[in-house]
Design an enzyme around this catalytic site. Structure first.
Site: not given
Length: 486
Positions: A255-257
């Site tokens: 994910s972007k995280r």
């Protein structure tokens, strides 16, 4: 043998995800390994998700990674347009959708949102999906014509059977059979006249003569619907290669995280594009040997898609950093210096030091470019340090012996005019010989005084050469002062 043609068909919805880049790389390698063609197509039919500037990001990513395409929007070889929105304007998708309607393989659907909201839902592969009940399939030809003339909004749906099974073959997963009850009548043409991703994909792949379709295994469940389209048209079904999921270190979907879900995210962390390509090639594929470092040309020679693993691949950032460090070590110095310079200047506060010597110090000691900053920031300002650092068992130094060495060496270095590394080293060696001690007995306290650190990217005299006479003497005096007042 038919010439292999693979396509990379991203949607311009933002930065390029690592999974998309891996698909592009594998498609490129499969084509090039067999002397085939790599085609670049832009799938921009989902206007709601379109992001301004995303197309340029895709072009830049392909350029930086060296994935040179044989055909694309700017290289038409007779299969264009290569941008789906342009193909929409040419009426390509509507033409083929109407052909399916004539064959009874598709139909107009005029159901509004309110009616669709009342439909039953089913859980397919853990997801709750709404199953269309074929309500509009029962409309007579006259009723359809009347609704079309009245301008009632519609979509065109695929007419899938609700009984029996559909089978297909994947090169990695083998033969897969799906119950037709799981095949929803997916939309082919949306109410805005644009085709859905699923329909445009099949039409374009056929018209562009794509032989091998490479994509993530999340599309396995959609493949029977694609195959029914191929069969309805009487088209040849391509070879399918569905790739394993890429997860983070906690085995969750990237994910972007995570900070490394896209190519640009990773580049911004100081990773070289060629290291990224090498690393991503090994996310799911393994060569016959244990070798891990490959150039793109070497990957083309080695790549056999039959060695792709079905298991999820873990994106190990530590391994990527290690690999990047290997690329940096092997890098041409001039290129390294150019890339390292902004980090060097930031680390030393822009002071007019010998940046090339600093680059030489760090080249073999970093994994990513931001590592440069903590390694050499002591050149900007002497950090605060504890005098206990002067005591070193292996060097047989104590705080007392270090104070004696620094006091002895200070006047010698004050008289020294030549502050080159070699001259300084010879001066300190002469003092070592005179005292009858080992090198470390002298070098350790001098290096500690001029750096304020236990670990440095260079020895005492190399550091002094860059610092220059005035700053070196100032730091040695500071060391004496700290040791006298401890």
């Amino acid at each position: 043998m038919k010439k292999i043609r693979c396509r990379f068909a991203p949607s311009p919805t933002g930065r390029m995800h690592v999974g998309n880049l891996r698909s592009a790389l594998y498609e490129f390698l499969i084509a090039k390994h067999e002397g085939g063609d790599f085609i670049f197509r832009i799938e921009d039919t989902d206007q709601e998700r379109y992001v301004e500037g995303a197309t340029e990001i895709i072009y830049n990513t392909l350029k930086q990674t060296g994935l040179v395409y044989d055909e694309g929007p700017d290289k038409d070889k007779g299969y264009g347009p290569y941008v789906q929105s342009e193909r929409v304007k040419a009426g390509i998708y509507t033409k083929y959708a109407k052909e399916l309607i004539d064959k009874g393989e598709a139909y107009y659907c005029f159901c509004d949102k309110e009616r669709l909201a009342t439909l039953k839902t089913e859980v397919v592969e853990g997801k709750e999906i709404s199953i269309y009940d074929k309500h509009c399939l029962g409309l007579s030809k006259e009723e359809v014509e009347e609704k079309l003339k009245s301008g009632i909004p519609y979509v065109i749906r695929q007419n899938n059977p609700r009984t029996g099974t559909t089978s297909f073959h994947d090169e990695l997963y083998g033969d897969i059979t799906v119950d037709n009850s799981e095949l929803d009548d997916m939309i082919l043409i949306k109410s805005d006249g644009y085709p859905t991703y699923n329909f445009a994909n099949v039409v374009d792949d056929h018209l562009m003569e794509i032989t091998h379709v490479v994509r993530g295994n999340e599309y396995l469940s959609s493949t029977p619907k694609y195959n029914r389209l191929y069969e309805a048209f009487g088209w040849e079904i391509p070879v399918y290669i569905h790739l394993p999921l890429i997860t983070d270190e906690e085995h969750k979907k990237l994910s972007k995280r995570s900070g490394h879900s896209s190519f640009e995210d990773i580049v911004e962390q100081g990773i070289l594009p060629e290291a990224i390509v090498n690393f991503i090639a090994l996310l799911g594929w393994s060569p016959e040997s244990d070798r891990e470092i490959f150039s793109l040309d070497e990957l083309i020679k080695e790549f056999d898609y039959r060695r792709i693993n079905k298991s999820p691949s873990v994106f190990d950032m530590n391994k990527l950093k290690w690999m990047n460090g290997e690329y940096i070590k092997a890098m041409d110095f001039d290129r390294f210096y150019e890339m390292a310079l902004p980090y060097i200047k930031e680390a030393v506060g822009g002071k007019p030091l010998d940046y090339k010597k600093l680059a030489e110090m760090v080249k073999t000691r970093i994994e990513v470019f931001p590592d440069i900053i903590p390694l050499i920031s002591f050149f900007d300002a002497l950090p605060e340090y504890d005098t206990s650092m002067y005591a070193h068992k292996k060097m047989k130094t104590t705080e007392e012996t270090s104070l004696e060495v620094l006091r002895d060496i200070l006047p010698i270095l004050e008289k020294q005019e030549d502050y080159s590394n070699d001259a300084l080293y010879q001066t300190l060696l002469a003092y070592v010989a005179e005292k009858g001690v080992k090198n470390g007995y002298v070098m350790w306290p001098v290096r500690t005084a001029v750096s304020g650190l236990q670990m440095t990217p260079a020895g005492a005299t190399e550091i002094m050469e860059v610092l220059g006479k005035e700053e070196s003497l100032s730091r040695i005096k500071k060391g004496i002062e700290l040791l006298e007042n401890k």
